[in-house]
Every structure is written in structure tokens, then in C-alpha cells.
Design a protein around this motif. Sequence first.
Motif, PDB file in Angstrom:
ATOM      1  N   TYR A   8       0.811  -1.219   0.000  1.00 30.28           N
ATOM      2  CA  TYR A   8       0.000   0.000   0.000  1.00 30.28           C
ATOM      3  C   TYR A   8       0.849   1.276   0.000  1.00 30.28           C
ATOM      4  CZ  TYR A   8      -3.498   3.410   1.664  1.00 30.28           C
ATOM      5  OH  TYR A   8      -4.308   4.506   1.819  1.00 30.28           O
ATOM      6  N   PRO A  45      -4.804   5.454  -4.498  1.00 31.69           N
ATOM      7  CA  PRO A  45      -5.320   4.995  -3.206  1.00 31.69           C
ATOM      8  C   PRO A  45      -5.214   6.014  -2.080  1.00 31.69           C
ATOM      9  CG  PRO A  45      -3.895   3.327  -4.195  1.00 31.69           C
ATOM     10  CD  PRO A  45      -3.722   4.578  -4.996  1.00 31.69           C
ATOM     11  N   TYR A  72     -14.486  -0.043 -13.072  1.00 36.98           N
ATOM     12  CA  TYR A  72     -13.498   0.604 -12.211  1.00 36.98           C
ATOM     13  C   TYR A  72     -13.236   2.029 -12.663  1.00 36.98           C
ATOM     14  CZ  TYR A  72      -8.848   1.537 -10.218  1.00 36.98           C
ATOM     15  OH  TYR A  72      -7.769   2.106  -9.585  1.00 36.98           O
ATOM     16  N   LEU A 101     -11.926  -6.279  -7.734  1.00 40.79           N
ATOM     17  CA  LEU A 101     -12.481  -4.927  -7.602  1.00 40.79           C
ATOM     18  C   LEU A 101     -13.818  -4.783  -8.311  1.00 40.79           C
ATOM     19  CD1 LEU A 101      -9.256  -2.746  -8.078  1.00 40.79           C
ATOM     20  CD2 LEU A 101     -10.763  -2.703  -6.077  1.00 40.79           C
ATOM     21  N   THR A 102     -14.062  -5.582  -9.334  1.00 39.92           N
ATOM     22  CA  THR A 102     -15.295  -5.464 -10.118  1.00 39.92           C
ATOM     23  C   THR A 102     -16.290  -6.581  -9.802  1.00 39.92           C
ATOM     24  OG1 THR A 102     -14.263  -6.675 -11.952  1.00 39.92           O
ATOM     25  CG2 THR A 102     -14.149  -4.264 -12.010  1.00 39.92           C
ATOM     26  N   ASP A 160     -19.027  -8.740  -7.211  1.00 43.78           N
ATOM     27  CA  ASP A 160     -19.917  -8.683  -6.053  1.00 43.78           C
ATOM     28  C   ASP A 160     -20.123 -10.077  -5.464  1.00 43.78           C
ATOM     29  OD1 ASP A 160     -21.457  -9.882  -7.973  1.00 43.78           O
ATOM     30  OD2 ASP A 160     -23.078  -8.407  -7.926  1.00 43.78           O
ATOM     31  N   GLU A 211      -5.262  -0.698  -2.904  1.00 39.48           N
ATOM     32  CA  GLU A 211      -6.585  -0.116  -3.103  1.00 39.48           C
ATOM     33  C   GLU A 211      -7.683  -1.163  -2.889  1.00 39.48           C
ATOM     34  OE1 GLU A 211      -8.905   2.400  -6.633  1.00 39.48           O
ATOM     35  OE2 GLU A 211      -6.743   2.055  -6.753  1.00 39.48           O
ATOM     36  N   LEU A 212      -7.451  -2.376  -3.380  1.00 35.26           N
ATOM     37  CA  LEU A 212      -8.414  -3.456  -3.175  1.00 35.26           C
ATOM     38  C   LEU A 212      -8.606  -3.749  -1.692  1.00 35.26           C
ATOM     39  CD1 LEU A 212     -10.157  -5.902  -4.009  1.00 35.26           C
ATOM     40  CD2 LEU A 212      -8.015  -7.210  -4.221  1.00 35.26           C
ATOM     41  N   LYS A 267     -10.649  -1.092   0.018  1.00 35.32           N
ATOM     42  CA  LYS A 267     -12.061  -1.210  -0.396  1.00 35.32           C
ATOM     43  C   LYS A 267     -12.753  -2.340   0.366  1.00 35.32           C
ATOM     44  CE  LYS A 267     -14.854  -1.514  -4.653  1.00 35.32           C
ATOM     45  NZ  LYS A 267     -15.643  -2.742  -4.536  1.00 35.32           N
ATOM     46  N   LEU A 268     -12.076  -3.469   0.505  1.00 28.79           N
ATOM     47  CA  LEU A 268     -12.672  -4.586   1.223  1.00 28.79           C
ATOM     48  C   LEU A 268     -12.823  -4.281   2.704  1.00 28.79           C
ATOM     49  CD1 LEU A 268     -10.890  -7.609  -0.488  1.00 28.79           C
ATOM     50  CD2 LEU A 268     -13.214  -6.767  -0.891  1.00 28.79           C
ATOM     51  N   ASP A 303     -13.429  -1.443   3.969  1.00 26.12           N
ATOM     52  CA  ASP A 303     -14.547  -0.503   4.104  1.00 26.12           C
ATOM     53  C   ASP A 303     -15.887  -1.148   3.786  1.00 26.12           C
ATOM     54  OD1 ASP A 303     -12.784   1.513   4.778  1.00 26.12           O
ATOM     55  OD2 ASP A 303     -12.680   2.344   2.749  1.00 26.12           O
ATOM     56  N   GLU A 304     -15.922  -2.017   2.775  1.00 24.67           N
ATOM     57  CA  GLU A 304     -17.202  -2.509   2.260  1.00 24.67           C
ATOM     58  C   GLU A 304     -17.510  -3.953   2.633  1.00 24.67           C
ATOM     59  OE1 GLU A 304     -17.274  -1.845  -1.942  1.00 24.67           O
ATOM     60  OE2 GLU A 304     -16.838   0.310  -1.765  1.00 24.67           O
TER      61      GLU A 304
END
Length: 479
Positions: A76, A116, A357, A412-413, A415, A463-464, A467-468, A470-471
Motif C-alpha cells: 500500500y 489509493p 473501475y 475490484l469489479t 460482487d 486499493e483493493l 475497499k474490502l 470498508d465494504e
Amino acid sequence: MSDRRHFLKLLGTAAACGGLAGLSPAMATAPAARFASHRPPRAQRKFTSDAVEREIARVRACIGDPKLAWMFENCYPNTLDTTVELGTLEGKPDTFVITGDIDAMWLRDSSAQVSPYVALAKNDPALRRLFRGLIRRQAHCIRIDPYANAFLRDPHAPPLSWARQDETAMAPGVGERKWEIDSLCWPIRIAHAYWQATGDAEPFDGGWRAAMQRVLATFHEQQRLHGPGPYHFQRTSPRPSDTVPLEGYGNPTRPNGMIHSMFRPSDDACLYPLFVPANLFAVVALRQLAVMSQAIHHDAAFATACTSLAREVEQAAHRDGRLRDEAGDYWAYEIDGYGNRLFMDDANIPSLLGLPYLGCCAADDPTYRRTRKRAWSSDNPYFFKGTAAEGIGGPHEGLRMIWPMSIVMRALTSDDPGEIRQCLRWLRDTDAGTGFMHETFDQDDPAHFTRAWFAWANSLFGELMVKLADERPALLRQP
């Protein structure tokens, strides 16, 4: 900070992700030295940010797999630790960002490498200074030559060694002059993201506005509605993908309103010059530029010109840039305007896989979903599946060589939690023990890899993981 102190700090911050349940049993018992940081000592880091250090601690504490946590800490901050050079340019802050093991700045890579950190800039003066300097440096580069992809910090240095005999109009300060649409889109993307995150309009001065005028003019030139335009490029090379056919102007096209690109974001020559992912990216970038120009500079005429071109390109791409089978429409990779269409995908971004993305479509868009399924299959000649992993490569490093960036982009793309976890396993298990992402690795042997120091891939992996965290923190907590 010692390994033991760092490990204890992680235990103390794990509560942010569900307490000690956020750490796997293996991490709670494994010796800290097994995953000692591979970052440079603090005194040797190129750039430090308190906000980034806090983010590393926060996210790492959320990661249940000890090796992934270690890789995140290494990857990172890698751009900041190793590739950033601060200075002044024309009396104002300057930031020059090299790719890693190549001592030059690509407009694409430098934008993606710092992406990021954008969300952290609002509350960190050091990061704001970095972004202001980079935005100015990129604008300066575009004013030197909007057709160039790579630039040198020293304006008097010769081009990169492999580019010194290129048959093209090289300007001082240019490292390489491969015309790629996305080279002009990425600086707009990072500038827009920075402005959105901070509200800071300081770097968008007269020099930046002049650079954006060059972007718009170059895109118009490369629509080639009135001839091929001024750009041509040839290189004597044993690699056909390093040069452009037909005296450097590219294979024939029937101009249709799309923008011509001689090279892909991999720096490999296009087969058909109407490169679909980059045109869709240009539509997004032009609309972002229009919003900024209207809001910051109140330049309605320029904003209108940007949105008008975006509409032309979008209509042409949607009309001509698709293929169809019994399942429905899906995107082509390149077309020529005569009806010839190439389907493949390359790991470098813009790619077909990476369209959501970049904001080109929604991740659940039906055309994208069909395209994504084909890109991650044997329908794509650069999809490779081996005993170590599966993923997308490209002609740049040849057959069998998977780019970790493609695996990151798939996650990243996605679900699908199962799909994301599989991507994390592949990423974790193909680093060859280095703790970093690489450019490529062999589908059966991760110890055979290219580029041990490739900052873009490290940033994208970081960045991945953010994102994980956070989400999907519950997914990330699982060892």
C-alpha cells in the motif's frame, strides 16, 4: 518500530474490525518476525504521511490472513516509500513519480500509483502538497508533448535507452513517445478525484488549463476526420508490437468519430487503431473535465466542447464497438471502422475487465457482464489458467504470464464473495515470498516473474484491500 511493538499495535487496533476476531489464530500465535515489514527504514522513505500510516494500521488490523496483512503493509505505501520525488517546478511544488524500476514518469502509472491516497488528502497537508505537485507536473508534461507517454525529470537527459532511435518528433524531457489515449485520461481522472475529495482548486492554474486545451485538441486530431494528423511513430525492434505499421500512422481505418490510439496501455501497438476501452475511458474523462472547467474556471465554452466530443465518441463506440452472439452484445477490444473487430483483453488498464473501475459502466451492466465472462475465459487468447492461478496477461510479456493486476481488477469489479476470496488466495500465493505484487508471473511457477519493483501493481492491490476493509470487513476478517 520493532516487529513486536508493531504486532502489539495491531492487536490494540483490531477492535475497529471486530476485536481480536479480526485476527486469525495463526496470526495471533505466529512469530512476528515471519512477516517482518519489507518497507524501507523510515529515514530512507521518499515520502511519509501520518494519514497513510494510520490507514495502514487500520486496514491491516482488519485482515484475518497474516500473509495478506503483511503484503498489504508492504504494498500500500510502496509508491510513497520508493517512487516519489518532491521539488519545485516554475517556483511551485513539484512531484515526480517514477514507475519503480524504470527511472521515468508515465502519465498513466503516476496517476494510478497515487490513486489509493486521494481519500486521505483532505486532512493531510503533506498529501495535498504531493497531489498539487503531481497535477502541475503532469500538466507541464502534457504541454511539452501530449502524444508522449513517459517523461524524464531532467529536461536535458536523453530519452530512455530503448527510445533513442525512434522515428518520431521527440521533444526535450520526453522519455518515450508512444501515443496512448489513456495517457491523457489518467491525469484528468486523478485531478478530478483530488478536487472532489478536497475541494482544493489551487493546482488548476493557467498552466493546467493550457494543458487541458492540448488534451482536447489532441483528441480532435486523433479522430482523424480530416487526415491522419501530425503523430507518427516507428521503432527498429525485434518485437513487432513496439512499432507502428504504414510509415508510423497505423493500420487503415474508416474514421467514425472515435479517437485513434497507436498503442495500448501496455505500451504495445494496437492492431486496429480504434481501441474501445480507451475511447470509453475518454468519454468519462472528458465529462469530468467539463465539470471541473465549469465549476472552477466558469468556462462554459470549453465545458461544452468537452461534453460535445464525449457525446460523439460515446455514440460511435456504442454503435460500432460491439460484437454479438446468441447470448447478446459484448464489447470488442479494437475495431477499424470497416467492420473488423478484435476480441481479447489485456491486463493493463483501461481494459474491458476494468470498465466499471474507470466509471465507464456499472458493474452489473448486462453488456459488461457478458464481456467480463468472455474476457476471463478461453475466448480471450491472453487468458491463462495454470496450477498456480488463472488470470489475464497480454502480448507485452508473452504467453503463460499472468498479470496480478488482472486478478486484483477481477476482485475490484466483483460482487461475489467467493470470487473475491479466490482472487485473494491467488494474490497471496503467487508473490514468490517477496511480499509484493509483480508485473507478471508464470501460470504454473510464481517464482518465475517479471519486475520485482512495479509500484502500480502494489498500489492497486492496496486499493483493493482498503475497499474490502470498508465494504466487506467480514470477508476480510476470515483467514
